[in-house]
Design an enzyme around this catalytic site. Structure first.
Site, PDB file in Angstrom:
ATOM      1  CD  GLU A   1      -2.795  -8.388   2.328  1.00 40.85           C
ATOM      2  OE1 GLU A   1      -3.185  -8.669   3.472  1.00 40.85           O
ATOM      3  OE2 GLU A   1      -2.683  -7.253   2.177  1.00 40.85           O
TER       4      GLU A   1
ATOM      5  CB  ALA B   1      -0.986   0.008   1.247  1.00 40.68           C
TER       6      ALA B   1
ATOM      7  N   GLY C   1      -0.198  -5.627   0.285  1.00 40.62           N
ATOM      8  CA  GLY C   1      -1.029  -5.553  -0.626  1.00 40.62           C
ATOM      9  C   GLY C   1      -0.536  -6.227  -1.760  1.00 40.62           C
TER      10      GLY C   1
ATOM     11  CD  GLU D   1       0.800  -6.246   5.502  1.00 38.37           C
ATOM     12  OE1 GLU D   1       0.349  -6.404   4.352  1.00 38.37           O
ATOM     13  OE2 GLU D   1       1.538  -6.875   5.752  1.00 38.37           O
TER      14      GLU D   1
END
Length: 275
Positions: free
Chosen positions: A117, A71, A114, A137
């Site tokens: 993911e 992100a 992300g 994270e």
């Protein structure tokens, strides 16, 4: 012959044969995901969903260093409780996982947070040798909130998932292959050709069989084996009654390629012509 759609600002889209390629195009920030990128991915998926000329969707990143490095931290810093409850990225990746067409992640570099993911939400993950994977994270005081806590454990097991998430450790492509996070590792220069060959292989199969197989595998793993077997039985019954099964069996007995309508349109040849 290659057909290209108009490139979006941060997500370039290209259709090669029946393979649509979405390229996150922010190499200056390692293809980090911000709100605009998510919006453009959503728009591309919406467009491709209704197009019969597209059979497989591929995700990759611009440049040679990153697939998606996570992100955009400049936006993440301003996220609130409401952003967490909205879970926009998690919902988008749920859509990728449940998408009506097979999806492939062509991981050409760092796939962190992300980005990892996103790759895990795809049906197939093919990595270049320089790919790196991680869910770091916890370094930021948060957890993998776009499906990472759930999809990673289903792919590699709870123990390995806990270790990667709690330590934030980044692994290389060979380890990702060994633990089952990716399905193939190839030289960087062969990545997109390998993806095209994989797409061609999928497109040569019965489209209804492919769709139902994806549905049964994805949903069966979320339930007990007995229920999963029931899903399998019902899906197989539908296929037994289909024209697709009749064509597949006839082609085998007649020693010829099956003709499943548009599914026999290749991507590899068209990609090589494009190159």
């Amino acid at each position: 012959m290659t057909h290209a759609t108009a490139s979006a600002t941060l997500v370039a889209t290209e259709v090669i044969g029946r393979m649509a390629v979405l390229t996150i195009d922010r190499p200056e920030v390692r293809n980090a995901l911000n709100r605009q990128v998510l919006s453009e991915i959503e728009a591309a998926l919406e467009e491709f969903e209704g197009r019969e000329d597209i059979g497989v969707v591929v995700f990759t990143g611009a440049g040679e260093k990153s697939f998606v490095a996570g992100a955009d931290i400049s936006q993440l810093a301003g996220y609130t409780l409401q952003d967490g409850l909205q879970a926009r990225m998690q919902r988008l990746y749920d859509r990728v996982q449940d998408y009506g067409k097979p999806t492939i992640a062509a991981v050409n570099g760092y796939a962190l947070g992300g980005g990892n993911e996103l790759a895990m939400s795809c049906d197939i993950r093919i990595a270049s040798v320089n790919a790196r994977f991680g869910l770091p994270e916890t370094n930021l005081g948060i957890l993998p909130g776009a499906g990472g806590t759930q999809r990673l454990s289903r792919l590699v097991g709870v123990g390995r998932a806990q270790e990667m998430i709690l330590t934030g450790r980044i692994i290389d492509a060979d380890e990702a292959l060994r633990i089952g996070l990716v399905t193939n590792v190839v030289p960087a220069e062969d990545l997109m050709d390998t993806v095209a060959v994989t797409a061609d292989s999928i497109l040569a199969k019965g489209p209804l069989a492919v769709r139902l197989a994806r549905l049964v595998v994805r949903n069966g793993i979320e339930t007990d084996q007995r229920t999963g077997l029931l899903l399998e039985r019902l899906a197989q019954s539908l296929l037994y009654a289909s024209d697709e099964k009749a064509e597949g069996a006839a082609a085998f007995l007649e020693k010829r390629p099956a003709r499943f309508g548009k599914s026999m349109t290749g991507t590899e040849t068209e990609r090589k012509e494009h190159v």
